[in-house]
Structures are given as C-alpha cells and as structure tokens.
Design a protein around this motif. Structure first.
Motif, PDB file in Angstrom:
ATOM      1  N   LYS A 125       0.840  -1.211   0.000  1.00 14.96           N
ATOM      2  CA  LYS A 125       0.000   0.000   0.000  1.00 14.96           C
ATOM      3  C   LYS A 125       0.874   1.261   0.000  1.00 14.96           C
ATOM      4  O   LYS A 125       0.748   2.156   0.828  1.00 14.96           O
ATOM      5  CB  LYS A 125      -0.940   0.002   1.207  1.00 14.96           C
ATOM      6  N   TYR A 168      -9.560   0.592   2.882  1.00 19.73           N
ATOM      7  CA  TYR A 168      -9.233   0.897   4.274  1.00 19.73           C
ATOM      8  C   TYR A 168     -10.442   0.681   5.184  1.00 19.73           C
ATOM      9  O   TYR A 168     -11.576   1.004   4.808  1.00 19.73           O
ATOM     10  CB  TYR A 168      -8.800   2.357   4.416  1.00 19.73           C
ATOM     11  N   THR A 177       1.701   3.676   6.161  1.00 22.47           N
ATOM     12  CA  THR A 177       0.337   3.180   6.030  1.00 22.47           C
ATOM     13  C   THR A 177      -0.411   3.313   7.352  1.00 22.47           C
ATOM     14  O   THR A 177      -1.558   3.768   7.387  1.00 22.47           O
ATOM     15  CB  THR A 177       0.347   1.716   5.562  1.00 22.47           C
TER      16      THR A 177
END
Length: 283
Positions: A96, A215, A248
């Motif tokens: 990510k 998410y 992240t």
C-alpha cells in the motif's frame, strides 16, 4: 477533498484542471515485478508515475530515507505536481505504498493530498477506463516546506526508549508482521537483528484493511489500533522495516484525526545498530 476518496469520486473528477493523479506503486526486486513497466502498460487515465525507489536519500545505505527537500521539489515539479494541485495517489503494491507518497508530500508541505481507496485493483475490477504509455504534464512550481516535527530520528528514538513512555510519552507502533516483530522470522537484511524495540506494540499494516483492499474506517479502524494496545488519546510514533508500511499506519491514524510521527530509519536502522536495545517475543 477528503484524505480518502472513492473510485466513483475520482471518475467524476478526472479531467479537472487542478487534479493530479499519481501512481505510487513500489515493489522490490525480489518480487520480480517492474512497477514502472506496469504503469506504462496500464494506469488510470492522466496519471503520472512517482518512482519511490528513486525518491529517497541516496547518500545513505538505509533503503527509504526521506530525500533532501530540493530533490523532492524538483521531482514533484517534473511530474507536474505543484502549488494549487489536488493530488490523488494510488498504487498496486502489496505494501500500500501510496501512503508513503502521502506522508512525504505532507512532510514537504503539500496538504491537499488524498489516497484512492482500493487503489488500481478496485479501479480495474469495476471496469473503469485504463490508459497506457507515459503521461506528460506541464512542469509546475512546487514550494517545498520541510516540516520535520512528524519525523523521528535514531537519536530521538533512543531518547524516547531511554526515558520510557510514561503516561504522556509517545507509544511506538510497529507495522511489520507478527513473525518479524517477535523475532520468530529472521530479518531479510544482512547483519540486522531480529525482534523489536523495547516497549513497542505491533499492528501489522494489513490489519487496517478490509478483505477487498479498502481501508477500514470509523469504529472498525479504531478497534484495530486499540486491539494492538494503542491509546489513541496519547502520542504515537510508527515504525516498520524501512518506513513504508509505517506510513500506512500513519495514514490510518490520520483518518481517525490523529497525526502520528514516523521513525524514518525504522528497523533497517535500529536493527542493524549495535548500540540499540532489541527484544524478542510478543509485545
């Protein structure tokens, strides 16, 4: 613009004069992938490619340290990212990596920056338009302003651990896998100790994502951090192997209204330094 945008939102905004879309996919050589080649083969229309592998401090052996401000500004200008731009980042990386680009942009003064929820995989799965080749945008001036209050150095981390977190001190949150954190799995870097920093908590970065790669948000996201033993009312500094997945977790905390600091050298620096304390086992 929200910090996390949907594919529907981006599809409706494509073509806006102030919008800049950026592919921030990063993979290492061991993956057998070439992120730049993949970008040229298929990307969101209008997107430029940010090469995170080159956007770093090349004067150190550490893998992903922040570049100097002037280098960062020059690269952003060459990508057509500049003052007044709304920047939407996406990636197609298991790590990510758009969050690393988001963190760097924030650190160097850009604040109208968002991440595309679900990234390129979700965009493709929905059958949306794809472009190929390279996109060329006109250079724009990028006023760089380095704000290092959210960056932690080795010496700062040593001081933090030496004093102990106390009731108000920063909590250290490690984004690596549980096996890497406990030391059950050896670190892949040569001469780097296994384990973690004394007192650190562990939340593998994958724990803040849903099964479809989007998410977690709201209570589900909050629960992920609290289940790792983090008090969201206290300061937090994130860490990982090289500073990528720590970004992240920092982005996830940002979604909860919490601006965390990040230890840029992370375990690649701490684990290889003979003067630092390392511990094995669970948090």
């Amino acid at each position: 613009m929200d910090a996390l945008v949907t594919t529907d939102w981006l599809a409706n905004e494509l073509g806006a004069s102030d919008l800049r879309v950026v592919d921030a996919t990063y993979v290492d050589a061991a993956s057998g992938r070439d992120a730049a080649a993949e970008y040229e083969k298929a990307h969101i229309p209008g997107a430029v490619f940010m090469n995170l592998g080159e956007l770093r401090d090349t004067d150190t052996d550490l893998p992903m340290m922040l570049p100097r401000p002037e280098k960062f500004a020059s690269r952003m200008q060459s990508l057509g990212l500049g003052d007044g731009s709304r920047i939407v980042l996406y990636d197609d990386s298991p790590w990510k990596t758009s969050a690393r680009a988001w963190w760097m942009l924030h650190t160097f003064g850009a604040h109208d920056v968002a991440i595309l929820d679900g990234g390129l995989a979700k965009w493709k799965a929905e059958g949306r338009d794809i472009a190929s080749g390279k996109e060329q945008l006109r250079h724009r001036h990028f006023t760089v302003w380095a704000d290092d209050k959210g960056v932690r150095t080795l010496e700062q981390m040593k001081a933090l651990l030496a004093s102990g977190p106390g009731e108000e001190g920063e909590q250290v949150l490690d984004a690596r896998s549980a096996a890497r954190f406990t030391g059950e799995e050896a670190d892949p870097r040569p001469a780097t100790h296994a384990g973690h920093m004394p007192g650190a908590k562990n939340l593998p970065y994958t724990g803040i994502f849903n099964a479809d790669g989007t998410y977690k948000t709201g209570d589900a996201l909050r629960q992920a951090f609290e289940s790792a033993g983090i008090d969201l009312d206290r300061p937090i500094v994130t860490t990982c192997g090289s500073g990528i997945t720590a970004s992240t977790l920092a982005f996830g905390l940002h979604l909860l209204g919490k601006d965390a600091a990040l230890y840029d050298g992370s375990w690649s620096e701490w684990g290889a330094d003979r003067t630092t304390a390392k511990v094995m086992g669970a948090a």
